[in-house]
Design a protein around this motif. Structure first.
Motif, PDB file in Angstrom:
ATOM      1  N   PRO A  21      36.972  37.126  43.165  1.00  0.00           N
ATOM      2  CA  PRO A  21      36.498  37.850  41.985  1.00  0.00           C
ATOM      3  C   PRO A  21      37.167  39.224  41.850  1.00  0.00           C
ATOM      4  CG  PRO A  21      34.695  37.468  43.576  1.00  0.00           C
ATOM      5  CD  PRO A  21      35.952  36.971  44.206  1.00  0.00           C
ATOM      6  N   ASN A  22      37.299  39.712  40.654  1.00  0.00           N
ATOM      7  CA  ASN A  22      37.961  40.985  40.377  1.00  0.00           C
ATOM      8  C   ASN A  22      39.313  41.112  41.071  1.00  0.00           C
ATOM      9  OD1 ASN A  22      35.621  41.785  38.982  1.00  0.00           O
ATOM     10  ND2 ASN A  22      34.695  42.409  40.935  1.00  0.00           N
ATOM     11  N   PRO A  23      40.192  40.152  40.865  1.00  0.00           N
ATOM     12  CA  PRO A  23      41.463  40.173  41.594  1.00  0.00           C
ATOM     13  C   PRO A  23      42.279  41.443  41.327  1.00  0.00           C
ATOM     14  CG  PRO A  23      41.535  38.545  39.821  1.00  0.00           C
ATOM     15  CD  PRO A  23      40.110  39.001  39.932  1.00  0.00           C
ATOM     16  N   GLY A  24      42.109  42.018  40.132  1.00  0.00           N
ATOM     17  CA  GLY A  24      42.839  43.243  39.805  1.00  0.00           C
ATOM     18  C   GLY A  24      42.489  44.394  40.732  1.00  0.00           C
ATOM     19  N   GLN A  25      41.269  44.398  41.238  1.00  0.00           N
ATOM     20  CA  GLN A  25      40.877  45.424  42.213  1.00  0.00           C
ATOM     21  C   GLN A  25      41.115  44.957  43.644  1.00  0.00           C
ATOM     22  OE1 GLN A  25      37.120  45.772  40.141  1.00  0.00           O
ATOM     23  NE2 GLN A  25      38.723  46.266  38.653  1.00  0.00           N
ATOM     24  N   ARG A  26      40.761  43.689  43.882  1.00  0.00           N
ATOM     25  CA  ARG A  26      40.874  43.143  45.242  1.00  0.00           C
ATOM     26  C   ARG A  26      42.315  43.140  45.761  1.00  0.00           C
ATOM     27  NH1 ARG A  26      36.769  43.823  48.344  1.00  0.00           N
ATOM     28  NH2 ARG A  26      34.930  42.620  47.824  1.00  0.00           N
ATOM     29  N   VAL A  27      43.255  43.178  44.853  1.00  0.00           N
ATOM     30  CA  VAL A  27      44.664  43.159  45.248  1.00  0.00           C
ATOM     31  C   VAL A  27      44.985  44.330  46.187  1.00  0.00           C
ATOM     32  CG1 VAL A  27      45.521  44.492  43.263  1.00  0.00           C
ATOM     33  CG2 VAL A  27      46.981  42.725  44.282  1.00  0.00           C
ATOM     34  N   ASP A  28      44.208  45.403  46.070  1.00  0.00           N
ATOM     35  CA  ASP A  28      44.451  46.576  46.925  1.00  0.00           C
ATOM     36  C   ASP A  28      43.541  46.612  48.155  1.00  0.00           C
ATOM     37  OD1 ASP A  28      46.519  47.700  45.339  1.00  0.00           O
ATOM     38  OD2 ASP A  28      44.999  48.306  43.868  1.00  0.00           O
TER      39      ASP A  28
ATOM     40  N   LEU B   7      45.492  35.554  43.487  1.00  0.00           N
ATOM     41  CA  LEU B   7      44.139  35.850  43.979  1.00  0.00           C
ATOM     42  C   LEU B   7      43.102  35.273  43.025  1.00  0.00           C
ATOM     43  CD1 LEU B   7      44.572  39.525  45.289  1.00  0.00           C
ATOM     44  CD2 LEU B   7      44.272  37.446  46.640  1.00  0.00           C
ATOM     45  N   ASP B   8      43.417  35.299  41.744  1.00  0.00           N
ATOM     46  CA  ASP B   8      42.535  34.709  40.743  1.00  0.00           C
ATOM     47  C   ASP B   8      42.464  33.189  40.936  1.00  0.00           C
ATOM     48  OD1 ASP B   8      40.849  34.863  38.500  1.00  0.00           O
ATOM     49  OD2 ASP B   8      42.495  34.215  37.201  1.00  0.00           O
TER      50      ASP B   8
END
Ligand SMILES: Nc1ncnc2c1ncn2[C@@H]1O[C@H](COP(=O)(O)OP(=O)(O)O)[C@@H](O)[C@H]1O
Ligand SMILES: [Mg+2]
Length: 337
Positions: free
Chosen positions: A150-157, A144-145
Protein backbone atom coordinates in the motif's frame (compact mmCIF):
# COMPACT_ATOMS: atom_id res chain seq x y z
CA UNK A 1 9.18 -35.52 -15.04
CA UNK A 2 9.83 -36.97 -18.44
CA UNK A 3 7.45 -37.53 -21.26
CA UNK A 4 5.27 -34.51 -20.55
CA UNK A 5 5.39 -31.66 -22.99
CA UNK A 6 3.76 -28.32 -22.56
CA UNK A 7 1.71 -26.76 -25.29
CA UNK A 8 3.41 -23.42 -24.61
CA UNK A 9 6.95 -24.21 -25.63
CA UNK A 10 8.95 -27.14 -26.88
CA UNK A 11 12.11 -26.49 -24.92
CA UNK A 12 11.85 -26.20 -21.15
CA UNK A 13 13.16 -23.04 -19.54
CA UNK A 14 15.09 -25.29 -17.22
CA UNK A 15 15.71 -28.99 -17.60
CA UNK A 16 17.45 -31.05 -14.93
CA UNK A 17 18.52 -34.65 -15.59
CA UNK A 18 20.20 -37.27 -13.41
CA UNK A 19 21.35 -34.61 -10.98
CA UNK A 20 23.59 -35.91 -8.22
CA UNK A 21 25.10 -33.68 -5.56
CA UNK A 22 27.38 -34.89 -2.78
CA UNK A 23 29.23 -32.97 -0.10
CA UNK A 24 32.41 -34.60 1.17
CA UNK A 25 32.67 -34.33 4.97
CA UNK A 26 35.09 -35.86 7.49
CA UNK A 27 32.38 -38.45 8.25
CA UNK A 28 31.84 -39.37 4.61
CA UNK A 29 29.85 -38.03 1.70
CA UNK A 30 26.51 -36.35 2.33
CA UNK A 31 24.42 -37.56 -0.62
CA UNK A 32 22.18 -34.55 -0.82
CA UNK A 33 20.64 -35.15 -4.26
CA UNK A 34 20.49 -38.56 -5.90
CA UNK A 35 19.51 -38.84 -9.52
CA UNK A 36 16.80 -36.21 -9.69
CA UNK A 37 15.26 -34.76 -12.85
CA UNK A 38 12.65 -32.14 -13.62
CA UNK A 39 11.57 -29.68 -16.28
CA UNK A 40 9.84 -26.37 -16.02
CA UNK A 41 8.26 -24.73 -19.05
CA UNK A 42 7.44 -21.13 -19.83
CA UNK A 43 4.53 -19.84 -17.79
CA UNK A 44 4.46 -22.96 -15.65
CA UNK A 45 4.54 -23.37 -11.88
CA UNK A 46 6.51 -26.34 -10.58
CA UNK A 47 6.38 -27.06 -6.86
CA UNK A 48 9.21 -29.05 -5.30
CA UNK A 49 7.96 -30.43 -2.00
CA UNK A 50 9.39 -32.49 0.81
CA UNK A 51 10.47 -32.32 4.43
CA UNK A 52 13.49 -30.41 5.55
CA UNK A 53 16.75 -31.99 4.36
CA UNK A 54 15.28 -33.74 1.31
CA UNK A 55 17.57 -31.94 -1.14
CA UNK A 56 15.18 -29.28 -2.45
CA UNK A 57 17.41 -26.24 -1.93
CA UNK A 58 20.55 -28.03 -3.05
CA UNK A 59 18.89 -29.00 -6.36
CA UNK A 60 17.98 -25.42 -7.20
CA UNK A 61 21.27 -24.03 -5.93
CA UNK A 62 22.97 -26.36 -8.40
CA UNK A 63 20.82 -24.91 -11.17
CA UNK A 64 21.90 -21.40 -10.20
CA UNK A 65 25.58 -22.31 -9.94
CA UNK A 66 25.48 -21.34 -6.27
CA UNK A 67 26.80 -24.49 -4.60
CA UNK A 68 30.05 -24.29 -2.66
CA UNK A 69 33.12 -25.37 -4.63
CA UNK A 70 33.42 -28.50 -2.48
CA UNK A 71 30.13 -29.87 -3.83
CA UNK A 72 30.47 -32.78 -6.24
CA UNK A 73 27.90 -32.32 -8.96
CA UNK A 74 27.03 -34.57 -11.87
CA UNK A 75 24.18 -34.89 -14.33
CA UNK A 76 22.90 -32.15 -16.57
CA UNK A 77 21.19 -28.83 -16.04
CA UNK A 78 20.10 -26.99 -19.16
CA UNK A 79 18.81 -23.44 -19.20
CA UNK A 80 16.97 -23.05 -22.53
CA UNK A 81 19.18 -25.78 -23.87
CA UNK A 82 22.46 -24.29 -22.57
CA UNK A 83 24.53 -26.38 -20.18
CA UNK A 84 24.61 -24.54 -16.84
CA UNK A 85 27.20 -26.85 -15.29
CA UNK A 86 29.67 -25.93 -18.04
CA UNK A 87 29.17 -22.16 -17.75
CA UNK A 88 31.94 -19.84 -16.66
CA UNK A 89 31.49 -17.77 -13.49
CA UNK A 90 30.88 -14.75 -15.68
CA UNK A 91 28.12 -16.48 -17.66
CA UNK A 92 26.57 -17.72 -14.43
CA UNK A 93 26.56 -14.22 -13.04
CA UNK A 94 24.84 -12.95 -16.16
CA UNK A 95 22.32 -15.79 -15.94
CA UNK A 96 21.50 -14.90 -12.34
CA UNK A 97 21.45 -11.19 -13.09
CA UNK A 98 18.98 -11.27 -15.93
CA UNK A 99 17.43 -14.66 -16.58
CA UNK A 100 16.91 -16.41 -13.26
CA UNK A 101 15.87 -14.69 -10.04
CA UNK A 102 15.55 -16.12 -6.57
CA UNK A 103 13.33 -15.36 -3.60
CA UNK A 104 14.48 -16.81 -0.28
CA UNK A 105 12.71 -17.70 2.95
CA UNK A 106 14.24 -14.78 4.80
CA UNK A 107 14.13 -11.59 2.71
CA UNK A 108 16.66 -10.01 5.06
CA UNK A 109 19.33 -12.26 3.58
CA UNK A 110 18.77 -10.65 0.18
CA UNK A 111 17.71 -7.11 1.02
CA UNK A 112 20.35 -4.56 1.87
CA UNK A 113 19.44 -3.26 5.36
CA UNK A 114 20.97 0.18 4.81
CA UNK A 115 19.34 0.95 1.48
CA UNK A 116 15.72 1.98 0.84
CA UNK A 117 13.76 -0.85 -0.82
CA UNK A 118 12.84 1.35 -3.77
CA UNK A 119 16.47 2.15 -4.47
CA UNK A 120 17.30 -1.56 -4.40
CA UNK A 121 14.52 -2.36 -6.84
CA UNK A 122 15.52 0.57 -9.07
CA UNK A 123 19.04 -0.84 -9.16
CA UNK A 124 17.63 -4.13 -10.46
CA UNK A 125 15.65 -2.25 -13.10
CA UNK A 126 18.73 -0.39 -14.29
CA UNK A 127 20.77 -3.58 -14.65
CA UNK A 128 18.26 -4.77 -17.19
CA UNK A 129 16.99 -1.62 -18.86
CA UNK A 130 18.77 1.50 -20.01
CA UNK A 131 16.71 4.03 -18.15
CA UNK A 132 17.54 7.09 -16.07
CA UNK A 133 17.22 7.02 -12.30
CA UNK A 134 13.89 8.78 -12.27
CA UNK A 135 12.30 6.24 -14.62
CA UNK A 136 13.86 3.43 -12.60
CA UNK A 137 12.33 4.88 -9.46
CA UNK A 138 8.86 5.12 -10.95
CA UNK A 139 9.26 1.55 -12.22
CA UNK A 140 10.11 0.59 -8.62
CA UNK A 141 6.89 2.27 -7.43
CA UNK A 142 4.96 0.34 -10.11
CA UNK A 143 6.52 -2.93 -8.99
CA UNK A 144 5.75 -2.24 -5.32
CA UNK A 145 2.18 -1.56 -6.38
CA UNK A 146 2.07 -4.79 -8.37
CA UNK A 147 3.12 -6.83 -5.33
CA UNK A 148 0.41 -5.19 -3.25
CA UNK A 149 2.36 -2.80 -1.07
CA UNK A 150 0.00 0.00 0.00
CA UNK A 151 1.08 3.60 -0.66
CA UNK A 152 3.95 2.49 -2.89
CA UNK A 153 4.84 6.13 -3.62
CA UNK A 154 5.83 6.53 0.02
CA UNK A 155 6.95 2.98 0.74
CA UNK A 156 9.53 3.25 -2.02
CA UNK A 157 11.69 5.19 0.45
CA UNK A 158 11.24 2.74 3.35
CA UNK A 159 14.12 0.71 4.68
CA UNK A 160 13.66 -3.05 5.02
CA UNK A 161 13.37 -2.89 8.84
CA UNK A 162 10.44 -0.48 8.49
CA UNK A 163 8.36 -3.15 6.73
CA UNK A 164 6.54 -6.13 8.25
CA UNK A 165 7.71 -9.64 7.36
CA UNK A 166 4.98 -10.06 4.76
CA UNK A 167 5.68 -6.63 3.23
CA UNK A 168 9.40 -7.39 3.11
CA UNK A 169 8.71 -10.60 1.25
CA UNK A 170 6.55 -8.63 -1.21
CA UNK A 171 9.39 -6.15 -1.69
CA UNK A 172 11.75 -9.08 -2.26
CA UNK A 173 9.45 -10.43 -4.97
CA UNK A 174 9.31 -6.96 -6.58
CA UNK A 175 13.11 -6.96 -6.61
CA UNK A 176 13.24 -10.47 -8.06
CA UNK A 177 11.04 -9.50 -11.01
CA UNK A 178 12.59 -6.06 -11.56
CA UNK A 179 14.88 -7.46 -14.23
CA UNK A 180 12.06 -9.39 -15.91
CA UNK A 181 13.40 -12.90 -15.33
CA UNK A 182 12.62 -15.96 -17.41
CA UNK A 183 12.60 -18.13 -14.36
CA UNK A 184 11.69 -17.26 -10.81
CA UNK A 185 12.80 -19.64 -8.08
CA UNK A 186 11.22 -19.19 -4.66
CA UNK A 187 12.77 -21.26 -1.87
CA UNK A 188 10.27 -21.62 1.00
CA UNK A 189 9.15 -18.02 0.44
CA UNK A 190 6.39 -18.17 3.04
CA UNK A 191 7.85 -20.45 5.71
CA UNK A 192 8.67 -17.59 8.09
CA UNK A 193 5.23 -15.99 7.75
CA UNK A 194 1.83 -16.37 9.46
CA UNK A 195 -0.61 -18.69 7.69
CA UNK A 196 -2.88 -15.88 6.46
CA UNK A 197 0.06 -13.85 5.15
CA UNK A 198 1.44 -17.01 3.48
CA UNK A 199 -1.59 -17.21 1.20
CA UNK A 200 -1.21 -13.56 0.24
CA UNK A 201 2.45 -13.94 -0.63
CA UNK A 202 1.65 -16.98 -2.79
CA UNK A 203 -0.91 -14.88 -4.65
CA UNK A 204 1.71 -12.19 -5.14
CA UNK A 205 4.15 -14.73 -6.58
CA UNK A 206 1.49 -15.91 -8.99
CA UNK A 207 0.75 -12.32 -9.99
CA UNK A 208 4.47 -11.69 -10.48
CA UNK A 209 4.75 -14.79 -12.65
CA UNK A 210 1.84 -13.66 -14.77
CA UNK A 211 3.20 -10.15 -15.13
CA UNK A 212 6.61 -11.38 -16.31
CA UNK A 213 5.43 -14.51 -18.14
CA UNK A 214 8.22 -16.36 -16.36
CA UNK A 215 8.32 -19.93 -15.18
CA UNK A 216 8.10 -20.38 -11.41
CA UNK A 217 9.74 -23.05 -9.29
CA UNK A 218 8.47 -22.91 -5.75
CA UNK A 219 10.03 -24.96 -3.00
CA UNK A 220 7.96 -25.89 0.01
CA UNK A 221 7.70 -28.38 2.84
CA UNK A 222 3.96 -27.73 2.92
CA UNK A 223 1.99 -28.87 -0.12
CA UNK A 224 -1.05 -26.95 1.11
CA UNK A 225 0.71 -23.64 0.52
CA UNK A 226 1.18 -24.27 -3.20
CA UNK A 227 -2.06 -26.15 -3.92
CA UNK A 228 -3.76 -23.23 -5.63
CA UNK A 229 -0.98 -22.29 -8.02
CA UNK A 230 1.13 -25.36 -8.81
CA UNK A 231 0.78 -26.97 -12.23
CA UNK A 232 3.24 -29.74 -11.55
CA UNK A 233 4.62 -31.28 -8.40
CA UNK A 234 7.89 -33.00 -7.64
CA UNK A 235 7.93 -34.65 -4.23
CA UNK A 236 11.43 -35.32 -2.92
CA UNK A 237 12.48 -37.63 -0.13
CA UNK A 238 16.04 -38.21 1.06
CA UNK A 239 17.52 -36.66 -2.05
CA UNK A 240 15.42 -38.59 -4.56
CA UNK A 241 12.21 -38.01 -6.46
CA UNK A 242 9.42 -39.87 -4.67
CA UNK A 243 6.59 -38.79 -6.95
CA UNK A 244 6.09 -36.39 -9.80
CA UNK A 245 3.14 -35.42 -11.92
CA UNK A 246 0.50 -32.84 -12.67
CA UNK A 247 -0.70 -31.13 -9.50
CA UNK A 248 -4.37 -32.13 -9.82
CA UNK A 249 -3.47 -35.78 -10.04
CA UNK A 250 -0.96 -35.68 -7.19
CA UNK A 251 -3.45 -33.98 -4.89
CA UNK A 252 -6.39 -36.17 -5.83
CA UNK A 253 -4.69 -39.55 -6.02
CA UNK A 254 -1.15 -39.63 -4.72
CA UNK A 255 0.71 -42.73 -5.82
CA UNK A 256 3.44 -42.64 -3.16
CA UNK A 257 2.76 -43.18 0.54
CA UNK A 258 5.11 -40.29 1.34
CA UNK A 259 3.01 -37.91 -0.76
CA UNK A 260 -0.11 -39.18 0.97
CA UNK A 261 1.62 -38.50 4.30
CA UNK A 262 2.57 -34.97 3.26
CA UNK A 263 -0.99 -34.30 2.14
CA UNK A 264 -2.28 -35.59 5.46
CA UNK A 265 -0.13 -33.13 7.37
CA UNK A 266 -1.31 -29.98 5.59
CA UNK A 267 -2.33 -27.33 8.12
CA UNK A 268 -5.89 -26.23 7.49
CA UNK A 269 -7.04 -22.65 7.72
CA UNK A 270 -10.47 -23.77 8.93
CA UNK A 271 -9.16 -26.07 11.67
CA UNK A 272 -9.76 -24.87 15.23
CA UNK A 273 -6.70 -23.15 16.67
CA UNK A 274 -4.38 -25.55 18.41
CA UNK A 275 -5.49 -28.56 16.35
CA UNK A 276 -2.58 -30.96 16.00
CA UNK A 277 -1.56 -31.83 12.48
CA UNK A 278 -1.00 -35.46 11.63
CA UNK A 279 2.74 -35.55 11.10
CA UNK A 280 4.41 -38.47 9.40
CA UNK A 281 5.89 -40.64 12.14
CA UNK A 282 9.66 -40.69 12.44
CA UNK A 283 12.26 -38.53 10.77
CA UNK A 284 14.08 -38.54 7.44
CA UNK A 285 17.31 -40.60 7.36
CA UNK A 286 20.83 -39.27 7.60
CA UNK A 287 22.15 -38.50 4.15
CA UNK A 288 25.57 -39.76 5.22
CA UNK A 289 24.30 -43.32 5.31
CA UNK A 290 20.84 -43.58 3.76
CA UNK A 291 19.18 -46.95 4.38
CA UNK A 292 19.40 -49.58 1.63
CA UNK A 293 16.30 -49.92 -0.52
CA UNK A 294 13.60 -47.28 -0.26
CA UNK A 295 14.72 -44.52 2.11
CA UNK A 296 11.12 -44.03 3.25
CA UNK A 297 10.60 -47.71 4.16
CA UNK A 298 11.38 -47.30 7.89
CA UNK A 299 8.49 -44.80 8.18
CA UNK A 300 6.15 -46.25 5.58
CA UNK A 301 2.83 -47.89 6.50
CA UNK A 302 2.97 -49.93 3.28
CA UNK A 303 6.54 -51.19 3.58
CA UNK A 304 7.27 -54.87 2.94
CA UNK A 305 10.65 -56.68 3.13
CA UNK A 306 11.23 -55.88 -0.56
CA UNK A 307 11.22 -52.14 0.27
CA UNK A 308 14.26 -52.31 2.52
CA UNK A 309 16.16 -54.38 -0.07
CA UNK A 310 15.56 -52.78 -3.43
CA UNK A 311 15.57 -49.12 -4.36
CA UNK A 312 12.30 -48.46 -6.22
CA UNK A 313 12.77 -46.86 -9.63
CA UNK A 314 10.63 -43.92 -10.68
CA UNK A 315 7.95 -45.45 -12.94
CA UNK A 316 4.50 -44.54 -14.26
CA UNK A 317 1.72 -45.23 -11.77
CA UNK A 318 -1.70 -43.89 -12.70
CA UNK A 319 -1.23 -40.42 -14.11
CA UNK A 320 1.98 -39.81 -12.16
CA UNK A 321 5.44 -41.27 -11.83
CA UNK A 322 6.36 -42.75 -8.51
CA UNK A 323 9.30 -44.46 -6.90
CA UNK A 324 7.35 -46.94 -4.81
CA UNK A 325 7.12 -50.71 -4.94
CA UNK A 326 3.51 -50.43 -3.75
CA UNK A 327 2.51 -47.33 -5.66
CA UNK A 328 -0.48 -49.05 -7.30
CA UNK A 329 -1.93 -49.88 -3.89
CA UNK A 330 -1.55 -46.28 -2.77
CA UNK A 331 -3.01 -44.96 -6.00
CA UNK A 332 -6.01 -47.28 -5.89
CA UNK A 333 -6.78 -46.51 -2.27
CA UNK A 334 -8.13 -43.10 -3.17
CA UNK A 335 -10.06 -44.29 -6.20
CA UNK A 336 -13.52 -43.87 -4.68
CA UNK A 337 -12.82 -40.80 -2.62
N1 LIG B 1 27.24 -27.10 2.08
C1 LIG B 1 26.83 -28.27 2.56
N2 LIG B 1 27.68 -29.15 3.11
C2 LIG B 1 27.27 -30.35 3.57
N3 LIG B 1 26.00 -30.77 3.53
C3 LIG B 1 25.09 -29.94 3.01
C4 LIG B 1 25.44 -28.65 2.49
N4 LIG B 1 24.31 -28.05 2.02
C5 LIG B 1 23.31 -28.93 2.24
N5 LIG B 1 23.77 -30.07 2.84
C6 LIG B 1 22.98 -31.26 3.19
O1 LIG B 1 22.28 -31.68 2.03
C7 LIG B 1 21.02 -32.22 2.38
C8 LIG B 1 19.94 -31.52 1.57
O2 LIG B 1 19.87 -30.17 1.99
P1 LIG B 1 18.83 -29.13 1.42
O3 LIG B 1 18.78 -29.22 -0.06
O4 LIG B 1 19.18 -27.82 2.00
O5 LIG B 1 17.44 -29.64 2.03
P2 LIG B 1 16.01 -28.96 1.90
O6 LIG B 1 15.16 -29.98 1.22
O7 LIG B 1 15.57 -28.75 3.32
O8 LIG B 1 16.13 -27.71 1.14
C9 LIG B 1 20.89 -32.04 3.88
O9 LIG B 1 21.23 -33.28 4.48
C10 LIG B 1 21.90 -30.98 4.20
O10 LIG B 1 22.37 -31.12 5.51
MG1 LIG C 1 15.80 -25.76 1.83
Amino acid sequence: MTGQTSSRAEIPVLSVRDLEVAFPTPDGDVQAVRSVGWDVYEGEVLAIAGESGSGKSVSVMAAMGLLPATAQVSGSIAYRGRDVLAMSDKDLERLRGSSISMVFQDPMTSLNPVMAVGAQIAEGVRIHQRVNSRTARSKAVELLDLVGIPNPGQRVDSYPHELSGGMRQRAMIAMAIANDPDLLIADEPTTALDVTIQAQVIDVLERAREATGSALVIITHDLGVVARIAHRILVMYAGRAAETGMADGVFERPSHPYTAGLLGSIPRLDAPKGTRLIPIDGAPPSMLAPPPGCAFAPRCPRATPLCSQEIPELRPIGNQQSACHHGEDQYNEDEDV
